[in-house]
Design a protein around this motif. Structure first.
Motif, mmCIF file in Angstrom:
data_model
loop_
_atom_site.group_PDB
_atom_site.id
_atom_site.type_symbol
_atom_site.label_atom_id
_atom_site.label_comp_id
_atom_site.label_asym_id
_atom_site.label_seq_id
_atom_site.Cartn_x
_atom_site.Cartn_y
_atom_site.Cartn_z
ATOM 1 N N ALA A 44 11.059 34.035 -45.765
ATOM 2 C CA ALA A 44 9.965 35.010 -45.776
ATOM 3 C C ALA A 44 9.048 34.744 -46.957
ATOM 4 C CB ALA A 44 10.524 36.431 -45.845
ATOM 5 N N ALA A 45 7.737 34.769 -46.721
ATOM 6 C CA ALA A 45 6.750 34.582 -47.779
ATOM 7 C C ALA A 45 6.716 35.812 -48.688
ATOM 8 C CB ALA A 45 5.373 34.331 -47.157
ATOM 9 N N PRO A 46 6.138 35.703 -49.889
ATOM 10 C CA PRO A 46 6.134 36.832 -50.830
ATOM 11 C C PRO A 46 5.582 38.125 -50.228
ATOM 12 C CG PRO A 46 5.420 34.841 -51.938
ATOM 13 C CD PRO A 46 5.558 34.493 -50.495
ATOM 14 N N GLN A 47 4.494 38.052 -49.466
ATOM 15 C CA GLN A 47 3.844 39.246 -48.929
ATOM 16 C C GLN A 47 4.570 39.837 -47.725
ATOM 17 O OE1 GLN A 47 2.710 36.183 -48.809
ATOM 18 N NE2 GLN A 47 1.947 35.685 -46.750
ATOM 19 N N GLN A 48 5.637 39.213 -47.254
ATOM 20 C CA GLN A 48 6.344 39.676 -46.060
ATOM 21 C C GLN A 48 7.554 40.554 -46.367
ATOM 22 O OE1 GLN A 48 6.766 35.582 -44.194
ATOM 23 N NE2 GLN A 48 6.110 36.710 -42.372
ATOM 24 N N HIS A 49 7.776 40.898 -47.620
ATOM 25 C CA HIS A 49 9.009 41.589 -47.979
ATOM 26 C C HIS A 49 9.146 42.938 -47.280
ATOM 27 C CE1 HIS A 49 11.764 43.904 -50.718
ATOM 28 N NE2 HIS A 49 12.477 42.830 -50.461
ATOM 29 N N ARG A 50 8.092 43.740 -47.281
ATOM 30 C CA ARG A 50 8.178 45.062 -46.658
ATOM 31 C C ARG A 50 8.411 44.946 -45.150
ATOM 32 N NH1 ARG A 50 6.179 50.042 -48.268
ATOM 33 N NH2 ARG A 50 5.053 49.034 -49.972
ATOM 34 N N GLY A 51 7.627 44.109 -44.482
ATOM 35 C CA GLY A 51 7.781 43.942 -43.033
ATOM 36 C C GLY A 51 9.124 43.332 -42.676
ATOM 37 N N LEU A 52 9.635 42.456 -43.542
ATOM 38 C CA LEU A 52 10.941 41.840 -43.304
ATOM 39 C C LEU A 52 12.040 42.898 -43.256
ATOM 40 C CD1 LEU A 52 13.057 39.551 -43.246
ATOM 41 C CD2 LEU A 52 12.830 39.419 -45.741
ATOM 42 N N ASN A 53 12.074 43.767 -44.241
ATOM 43 C CA ASN A 53 13.132 44.784 -44.265
ATOM 44 C C ASN A 53 12.961 45.813 -43.145
ATOM 45 O OD1 ASN A 53 14.740 43.795 -46.324
ATOM 46 N ND2 ASN A 53 13.523 44.770 -47.933
#
Length: 370
Positions: A200-209
């Motif tokens: 996951a790219a840095p900006q994807q953390h919220r959407g990932l979880n």
């Protein structure tokens, strides 16, 4: 979090399993060339290509895709024999799906060579290392989709069936080439083709979880987690397989490698479709050594001798019964001719020769059934 299944049989400790898709070309040609090369280099003792077979059909249904099967045998630690089988069938998109099952004479050690690279070539331009469900790479990093809903759907489909170990890594910041080293490089050989790495790219953390909520796990910022799979193995707890920080600087991610190794050691049910492949490996094995072939022939001789002995014994019993029946019948005829006609009292029954004949057959019936 998904619960583990108690219905399917567990994966034996001696067994190594993998599944994938060969994306292009004739997989059987690739396998044949690779196995011939492995035999010449003595990486394997021998291999055998079985005649093409159909995977089984029921009356009134279309024929199942033909399966191409290769068997191979090699030794690890010099004395431990490994028997392995790969079955290849046409996939829905023009590719070819494969299932590989190997079994050793003792519990599997992940430091042994991966059976996948003893069947398939290691060259990166041969596309045999794709997950059959989502088309993910088994040897390289798989970037997550940009759409969160697509990521959620990807995880839901990818973990189903229990074939692969899925690891999700979040980049705390954009990495350079040193941070793009696949996790597979650091894993023991026996795990390198059983692990799918998602990045996951840095900006994807919220959407990932958000996408991982259905699986009951979360990824720390700049960390990683080993997904539970469906069904989850016994003994899985999300906190035990979550890594707080993964330094993507080209150094070995020790904590993550440890988490993946511990997860792989958990007892797990056989993946979907693996039971049939394991049964075929054990019960339809053709690649025999000379000693194994001799023992097999001896076993057949012993089986035939036992069957012949049973038939001979049964024949002798029938012959003995027939002789006794003839004797009883002759005695009955003689007594019937010699005995005068007389009135018998109803309360003083006498055993007649006919009754003796009946008893003879009853005794024979009891002896033959025992």
């Amino acid at each position: 979090m998904p619960t583990s299944s108690t219905v399917r049989p567990m994966t034996p400790a001696t067994v190594w399993l993998a599944r994938g898709r060969h994306a292009e070309g004739a997989a059987e040609d690739v396998l044949r060339r690779s196995l011939e090369q492995r035999k010449r280099s003595q990486a394997i003792d021998d291999f055998l290509e079985l005649p093409e077979t159909e995977t089984g059909t029921e009356a009134g249904t279309e024929a199942a895709p033909a399966e191409r099967v290769f068997q191979a045998r090699w030794r690890v630690d010099e004395t431990v024999t490994v028997r392995a089988r790969i079955g290849v069938t046409p996939g829905p998109d023009g590719g070819q799906d494969w299932i590989l099952v190997a079994e050793a004479e003792q519990p599997w050690d992940d430091d042994w060579p991966s059976p996948a690279v003893l069947f398939w070539p290691e060259e990166p331009d041969v596309a045999w290392d794709r997950d059959g469900v989502a088309g993910l790479s088994l040897r390289e990093i798989n970037p997550l989709p940009q759409d969160d809903k697509e990521t959620r759907r990807l995880f839901r489909n990818a973990v189903r069936g229990g074939w692969h170990i899925h690891v999700v890594v979040h980049e705390a910041m954009t990495t350079d080439d040193r941070g793009r080293v696949p996790l597979a490089r650091w894993l023991p050989p026996g795990l390198r083709h059983r692990v799918v790495e998602h990045r996951a790219a840095p900006q994807q953390h919220r959407g990932l979880n958000w996408a991982l909520r259905d699986l009951g796990v979360q990824v720390p910022r700049g960390g990683a987690v080993v997904l539970p799979g469906t069904p989850a193995p016994d003994g899985y707890a999300a906190e035990d397989f979550s890594v707080r920080a993964v330094f993507l600087d080209g150094t070995e991610p020790t904590d993550l490698v440890d988490a993946v190794t511990r997860y792989a050691a958990l007892p797990r049910p056989l993946p979907d479709g693996a039971e049939n492949a394991l049964t075929a490996l054990r019960e339809d094995w053709h690649l025999l050594t000379l000693q194994e072939e001799l023992e097999r022939q001896r076993g057949l001789v012993a089986m035939y001798a036992e069957a012949l002995e049973a038939m001979t014994k049964s024949r002798d019993l029938y012959r003995e019964a027939a002789e006794r029946a003839h004797e009883a019948l002759a005695a009955y005829q003689e007594s019937a001719e010699a005995a005068p006609v007389r009135q018998q009292s109803s309360d003083t029954p006498m055993a007649s020769p006919l009754q003796q004949l009946t008893r003879t057959f009853e005794r024979f019936k009891g002896r033959s059934s025992s």
